[in-house]
Design a protein around this motif. Structure first.
Motif, PDB file in Angstrom:
ATOM      1  N   PHE A   1      37.562  66.465  38.047  1.00 49.49           N
ATOM      2  CA  PHE A   1      38.041  67.288  38.687  1.00 49.49           C
ATOM      3  C   PHE A   1      38.677  67.277  40.018  1.00 49.49           C
ATOM      4  CE2 PHE A   1      40.878  70.475  38.750  1.00 49.49           C
ATOM      5  CZ  PHE A   1      42.469  70.360  38.517  1.00 49.49           C
TER       6      PHE A   1
ATOM      7  N   ASN B   1      43.718  63.590  46.106  1.00 48.94           N
ATOM      8  CA  ASN B   1      45.340  64.041  45.726  1.00 48.94           C
ATOM      9  C   ASN B   1      45.519  64.078  47.523  1.00 48.94           C
ATOM     10  OD1 ASN B   1      47.596  65.649  45.070  1.00 48.94           O
ATOM     11  ND2 ASN B   1      47.138  64.555  43.695  1.00 48.94           N
TER      12      ASN B   1
ATOM     13  N   THR C   1      50.023  61.295  54.038  1.00 55.34           N
ATOM     14  CA  THR C   1      51.373  60.964  54.667  1.00 55.34           C
ATOM     15  C   THR C   1      51.463  62.483  55.507  1.00 55.34           C
ATOM     16  OG1 THR C   1      51.477  61.208  52.101  1.00 55.34           O
ATOM     17  CG2 THR C   1      53.453  61.983  52.778  1.00 55.34           C
TER      18      THR C   1
ATOM     19  N   SER D   1      46.940  52.181  51.614  1.00 59.13           N
ATOM     20  CA  SER D   1      46.288  53.411  51.704  1.00 59.13           C
ATOM     21  C   SER D   1      46.732  54.640  50.722  1.00 59.13           C
ATOM     22  CB  SER D   1      45.935  54.203  53.201  1.00 59.13           C
ATOM     23  OG  SER D   1      47.460  54.078  53.857  1.00 59.13           O
ATOM     24  N   GLY D   2      48.300  54.832  50.606  1.00 57.03           N
ATOM     25  CA  GLY D   2      48.744  55.545  50.480  1.00 57.03           C
ATOM     26  C   GLY D   2      49.252  54.797  48.717  1.00 57.03           C
TER      27      GLY D   2
ATOM     28  N   LEU E   1      45.314  55.301  46.964  1.00 59.01           N
ATOM     29  CA  LEU E   1      44.927  56.527  46.492  1.00 59.01           C
ATOM     30  C   LEU E   1      45.721  56.857  45.244  1.00 59.01           C
ATOM     31  CD1 LEU E   1      45.352  58.487  50.639  1.00 59.01           C
ATOM     32  CD2 LEU E   1      42.788  57.862  49.092  1.00 59.01           C
TER      33      LEU E   1
ATOM     34  N   LEU F   1      43.981  55.532  42.988  1.00 60.32           N
ATOM     35  CA  LEU F   1      42.433  55.887  42.165  1.00 60.32           C
ATOM     36  C   LEU F   1      42.812  57.661  41.471  1.00 60.32           C
ATOM     37  CD1 LEU F   1      39.601  55.482  43.566  1.00 60.32           C
ATOM     38  CD2 LEU F   1      39.876  57.338  45.671  1.00 60.32           C
ATOM     39  N   GLN F   2      43.100  58.025  42.320  1.00 64.56           N
ATOM     40  CA  GLN F   2      44.004  58.652  41.015  1.00 64.56           C
ATOM     41  C   GLN F   2      44.249  58.895  39.680  1.00 64.56           C
ATOM     42  OE1 GLN F   2      46.355  61.613  43.504  1.00 64.56           O
ATOM     43  NE2 GLN F   2      46.672  62.632  41.694  1.00 64.56           N
TER      44      GLN F   2
ATOM     45  N   SER G   1      42.113  59.996  36.572  1.00 70.11           N
ATOM     46  CA  SER G   1      42.615  60.587  35.667  1.00 70.11           C
ATOM     47  C   SER G   1      42.379  60.376  33.922  1.00 70.11           C
ATOM     48  CB  SER G   1      43.899  60.963  35.774  1.00 70.11           C
ATOM     49  OG  SER G   1      44.253  61.776  37.226  1.00 70.11           O
TER      50      SER G   1
ATOM     51  N   LEU H   1      44.842  69.517  35.462  1.00 63.69           N
ATOM     52  CA  LEU H   1      45.156  67.785  36.307  1.00 63.69           C
ATOM     53  C   LEU H   1      46.685  67.152  36.176  1.00 63.69           C
ATOM     54  CD1 LEU H   1      42.272  65.598  37.099  1.00 63.69           C
ATOM     55  CD2 LEU H   1      43.290  64.436  35.028  1.00 63.69           C
TER      56      LEU H   1
ATOM     57  N   ILE I   1      48.429  68.832  39.003  1.00 59.70           N
ATOM     58  CA  ILE I   1      48.185  67.750  40.639  1.00 59.70           C
ATOM     59  C   ILE I   1      48.332  66.743  40.668  1.00 59.70           C
ATOM     60  CG2 ILE I   1      45.746  67.387  41.908  1.00 59.70           C
ATOM     61  CD1 ILE I   1      44.970  70.093  41.460  1.00 59.70           C
ATOM     62  N   ALA I   2      47.809  65.981  39.568  1.00 52.22           N
ATOM     63  CA  ALA I   2      48.200  64.335  40.532  1.00 52.22           C
ATOM     64  C   ALA I   2      50.519  64.173  40.336  1.00 52.22           C
ATOM     65  CB  ALA I   2      48.205  63.328  38.698  1.00 52.22           C
TER      66      ALA I   2
ATOM     67  N   LEU J   1      51.991  66.674  41.301  1.00 56.23           N
ATOM     68  CA  LEU J   1      52.577  66.970  42.956  1.00 56.23           C
ATOM     69  C   LEU J   1      51.547  66.570  44.063  1.00 56.23           C
ATOM     70  CD1 LEU J   1      51.963  70.705  42.217  1.00 56.23           C
ATOM     71  CD2 LEU J   1      53.571  69.380  42.575  1.00 56.23           C
ATOM     72  N   GLY J   2      50.769  65.911  43.651  1.00 58.40           N
ATOM     73  CA  GLY J   2      50.748  64.839  44.324  1.00 58.40           C
ATOM     74  C   GLY J   2      51.524  63.731  44.402  1.00 58.40           C
TER      75      GLY J   2
ATOM     76  N   GLY K   1      55.172  64.107  46.201  1.00 61.18           N
ATOM     77  CA  GLY K   1      54.597  64.300  47.695  1.00 61.18           C
ATOM     78  C   GLY K   1      54.495  63.078  48.607  1.00 61.18           C
ATOM     79  N   MET K   2      53.790  61.613  47.772  1.00 60.49           N
ATOM     80  CA  MET K   2      53.906  60.974  48.540  1.00 60.49           C
ATOM     81  C   MET K   2      55.133  60.166  48.664  1.00 60.49           C
ATOM     82  SD  MET K   2      49.860  60.079  47.987  1.00 60.49           S
ATOM     83  CE  MET K   2      49.512  58.415  47.612  1.00 60.49           C
TER      84      MET K   2
ATOM     85  N   PHE L   1      57.406  61.329  50.149  1.00 57.32           N
ATOM     86  CA  PHE L   1      57.164  60.793  52.336  1.00 57.32           C
ATOM     87  C   PHE L   1      57.399  59.625  52.421  1.00 57.32           C
ATOM     88  CE2 PHE L   1      54.090  58.711  55.164  1.00 57.32           C
ATOM     89  CZ  PHE L   1      53.902  59.225  56.358  1.00 57.32           C
TER      90      PHE L   1
ATOM     91  N   GLN M   1      61.215  58.719  52.862  1.00 57.37           N
ATOM     92  CA  GLN M   1      61.135  59.579  54.317  1.00 57.37           C
ATOM     93  C   GLN M   1      60.953  58.364  55.276  1.00 57.37           C
ATOM     94  OE1 GLN M   1      59.688  62.993  55.554  1.00 57.37           O
ATOM     95  NE2 GLN M   1      61.163  64.807  54.131  1.00 57.37           N
TER      96      GLN M   1
END
Lengths: 436, 405
Positions: A318, A325, A332, B16-17, B20, B23-24, B28, B291, B294-295, B297-298, B301-302, B305, B308
């Motif tokens: 986790f 994350n 970013t 990269s984005g 990632l 991977l997440q 998960s 989990l 968080i996933a 939210l992340g 966020g990405m 971005f 933008q």
């Protein structure tokens, strides 16, 4: 320079509050979960005997015959316990079990109550480093010829007598008078290594009576009795003579030589018993016994539950999700500031300076996340105690966590920050200068 | 139309984005699939039917410490005293309580034990010693045969030729599909036991044991081990609080040398028995929920971005006639591509993790349906996480986009 970076980092964090907050939340939740499971695991896996672990040995015997359970039982028969006791008087040793009795005193305000009692030998206290406040253990002689003597805890002393030196006074166990010979200070090893079978995280007994009274008083067993073969056990005497296992045997062996010596004693003993028609399994005499240090004993009794290992594993996985994350979020955030970096690079900031500045910023986020995570963990532990009545020794946040949690937090965020920071400090100034 | 090719090449250009994100998702899927599998296992274990009217059965531990007490007589008297109280439907002296974690169990064989024939098949079972009031006090259901008759109850500890009422699980393990009524089974080489009834359910004392569903009642009126006695009382739920007090008073009036422990209903004992499983369920559920939080939210966020960064590009596309829908679709498509790849890799990792858990711990094999459900769940969650910022992106007016920066 560091202070300057700190200042820059703080400004940068405040400039993107939403993203920074997200990062702090992510790391805090990751750390909160990991700290909680790790804390419980650490408490369970703790060895309360420290250095003494190597000297204290729980003895196991393969007393069963063929066609029955196929591992060492954690307890021994009464016959074996009595025999072992006589074999090696030069060593400190004890046989013990857990029982329960109704406690009464002359104090009329003290309501009779049923309490767990440890039935054991006098060496219990010195072997397991139990501190005395008043008096001492009963004498060696009492282990041979029984006497109605008792050791109680200071806590219980307070409860019955309101404290003070009450050695010599009498309390009643199942209406029989016992003379108090010792009062011990607070002593409650967790996990309860000396008897993990009866709940590794329940509290230590507060009343101790001589094992030599067992056959006279026919104490009830508050614990497990197992038999590997069919035996008629109708009376207490039958039980004493049976092959049922229900007692625990411990011995103190301080050196490797003593350990070797005692192993030989055990081998000879098993051989002798085999000759008498006991220990009928095909195992050889030298393989029919086992000495466990406290460490091995805790391992053997599976004090750390499977569930906890699974939870620790999953919570680290986790945490790795949180790490990925944060990595994404940081990438970013840093790339967003690439134009600014471009300008700074153009006016002379070195790559190393920019890299360091970002790492400081990342570190701060890690620290904030770690601290929040710690708060979260103590909240979680509190909830576990409230909702699931978990043993209090497991749910108190260990002091080492105050360092471990922020440490893990900072290390993970720094790890996550390396790539974004590296990427941003390799920005070519020219691109951004042009596009401005 | 779905323009996959440009989306893929756009993703490929800024690796990269997406990597990632991938991977997440992989991690998960592995965690959530296994965690929800364990949760399901535990819930199934926790909700096994005991066959008992759990709310209505009150249990009491009585410890006698009087001198020269005939415990046998005292207990029989106690039961009569309890039965005489108002609101008591039935009462029984029992040798152990189901799910309580402590009690009696042993192995039984279909043939008498013969030391010359080792490795006889033996069926392990929890054992209750009881009279004919047991079934009614607990509210158990007979599916075959009958209850003990009063004259069948033995008062000696000699277990030879006693009668038994057994659980269906025990009967099936011993004799398969044959009817168990009238059959004999053995404890050791000389105690033989005859089956008179089969219960739908009768569980043993230890919820963790494999043979937990095996239970037998022997027609031997238990006199208790030493000074301790367990009484069970059936009553209406609303009468139980008052009964606790009445029973204590009535028994103390008869003989004051006793200590009472654990006025508990079987429902409370069940809760206690499955405490660790309940704990595991809550801990794992919490991990799953956090989990996902968080996933997502992340991810949001990405995406924010990305938007933008690509304001200009989006504006240009809008100016060239792309509809709002197209913009949203582009971001969703991006997400689904990554999700699909993540689901595939994550599924593989989940199965690997499941295998490890199975090898090292007492867990059955991960059911693949959990991976599918997890992936489906992730698609929903990520869609929401992408949709919100993407709608904002779609609102970018072409004019602003081309003018700024």
């Amino acid at each position: 320079m560091f202070l300057h970076y700190l200042d820059l980092a703080w400004r940068s964090i405040r400039k993107t509050p939403a993203l920074s907050l997200l990062m702090v939340i992510a790391i805090a939740i990751g750390i909160g979960i990991t700290t909680t499971t790790l804390n419980i695991y650490q408490m369970m896996a703790f060895n309360p005997t420290g250095e003494r672990s190597e000297q204290l040995h729980a003895v196991q015997l393969w007393s069963q015959g063929t066609d029955t359970w196929d591992e060492f039982h954690m307890q021994v028969t009464y016959q074996d316990a009595m025999n072992l006791r006589k074999l090696s008087p030069q060593f400190k040793q004890l046989v013990q079990m857990r029982s329960g009795m109704v406690i009464q005193s002359d104090n009329k305000d003290f309501e009779p109550e049923l309490r767990a009692v440890r039935v054991t030998d006098g060496d219990f206290f010195s072997m397991f480093s139990v501190p005395f406040r008043y008096g001492s253990s009963w004498s060696k002689q009492v282990d041979e010829s029984a006497a109605y003597q008792v050791v109680i805890s200071e806590n219980y002393n307070q409860k019955i007598f309101g404290g003070g030196d009450n050695v010599g006074k009498t309390i009643f166990l199942n209406r029989k008078p016992y003379q108090i010979v010792g009062i011990i200070d607070s002593w409650n090893p967790q996990p309860r290594f000396y008897d993990p079978m009866n709940g590794a995280f329940s509290n230590a007994e507060e009343i101790f009576v001589p094992f030599s009274l067992l056959a006279i008083e026919k104490y009830q067993v508050w614990g497990n009795t197992s038999g590997w073969k069919y035996e008629e056990v109708k009376t207490f005497e039958d039980k004493l003579l049976s092959e049922k296992v229900w007692l625990q045997f411990w011995i103190e062996l301080n050196t490797v030589e003593e350990r070797q010596q005692y192993k030989q004693i055990l081998t000879d003993y098993v051989a002798e018993q085999k000759a008498l028609g006991r220990f009928t399994d095909n195992k050889s005499a030298s393989e029919s016994h086992k000495l466990n240090t406290v460490e091995e004993w805790l391992e053997h009794s599976e004090v750390v539950k499977e569930d906890n290992r699974i939870l620790v594993g999953l919570s680290f996985l986790f945490l790795s999700v949180c790490l990925v994350n944060i990595l994404g979020l940081m990438l970013t955030k840093f790339l967003k500031r690439a134009p600014e970096v471009g300008v700074r690079r153009a006016i002379g900031a070195s790559r190393f300076q920019i890299f360091s500045q970002y790492m400081v910023e990342v570190g701060i986020i890690g620290l904030l996340g770690g601290i929040t995570g710690l708060v979260l963990a103590s909240g979680l532990l509190y909830l576990l105690g409230e909702r699931f009545a978990m043993d209090s020794s497991l749910i108190s946040l260990s002091h080492s966590m105050w360092f471990i949690a922020p440490f893990i937090a900072i290390v993970t965020t720094l790890l996550a920050g390396v790539f974004p920071a590296w990427k941003v400090c390799h920005t070519k100034p020219s691109i951004y200068l042009k596009s401005q | 139309m779905l323009h996959i090719k440009p989306i893929v090449s756009a993703l490929w250009r800024s690796k990269s984005g997406p990597v990632l994100l991938l991977l997440q998702i992989v991690l998960s899927v592995a965690i959530v699939a296994n965690a929800s599998f364990i949760i399901h296992e535990r819930l199934q274990k926790m909700t096994r039917d005991s066959g008992i009217e759990e709310q209505e059965v009150l249990t009491i531990n009585v410890y006698n410490f009087g001198e020269n007490v005939d415990y046998d007589l005292q207990r029989r008297k106690d039961i009569e005293i309890i039965k005489a109280l108002p609101n008591v439907k039935n009462a029984s002296l029992v040798s152990m309580l189901p799910m309580s974690g402590s009690g009696w169990s042993s192995g039984f064989t279909a043939e008498p034990y013969d030391p010359k024939k080792p490795h006889q098949h033996s069926v392990s079972s929890g054992i209750y010693f009881n009279d004919h009031h047991f079934i009614d006090t607990f509210g158990l259901t007979l599916v075959e045969g009958r209850n003990f008759r009063a004259d069948e109850i033995s008062f000696s500890q000699n277990l030879s030729d006693v009668k038994a009422i057994i659980s269906k699980a025990f009967a099936t393990e011993m004799w398969g599909n044959e009817s168990a009524i009238g059959k004999k089974f053995y404890h050791g080489f000389k105690e033989h036991i005859t089956v008179v009834g089969v219960l739908e359910f009768l569980q043993g004392d230890s919820v963790g044991r494999d043979t937990f569903e095996n239970g037998i009642i022997l027609s031997y009126d238990f006199i208790g081990a030493g000074k301790n006695a367990i009484y069970t009382i059936r009553a209406n739920v609303k009468d139980i609080p008052q009964l606790e007090k009445d029973i204590k008073d009535a028994l103390m009036a008869d003989n004051p040398y006793r200590v009472f422990q654990g006025f508990e209903t079987i429902a409370e004992i069940r809760k206690e028995a499955y405490r660790n499983d309940a704990l595991m369920v809550s801990a794992l559920s919490m991990i799953i929920v956090l989990l996902l939080v968080i996933a997502s939210l992340g991810l949001s966020g990405m995406v924010m971005f990305n938007i933008q960064k690509r304001t200009k590009q989006i504006g240009t596309r809008r100016a060239l006639g792309a509809k709002k829908r197209d913009i949203i679709q582009q971001f969703l498509m991006e997400n689904y591509l990554i999700c699909a790849a993540g689901a595939l890799l994550g599924g593989i990792l989940a199965v690997q993790l499941g295998n490890q858990l199975m090898r090292h711990y007492n867990l059955p094999m991960l059911d693949l349906s959990y991976v599918f459900f997890t992936v489906a769940g992730l698609f929903v969650v990520t869609t929401i996480a992408v949709l919100l910022p993407a709608r904002k992106a779609a609102a970018i007016s072409p004019a602003i986009a081309t003018r700024s920066v």
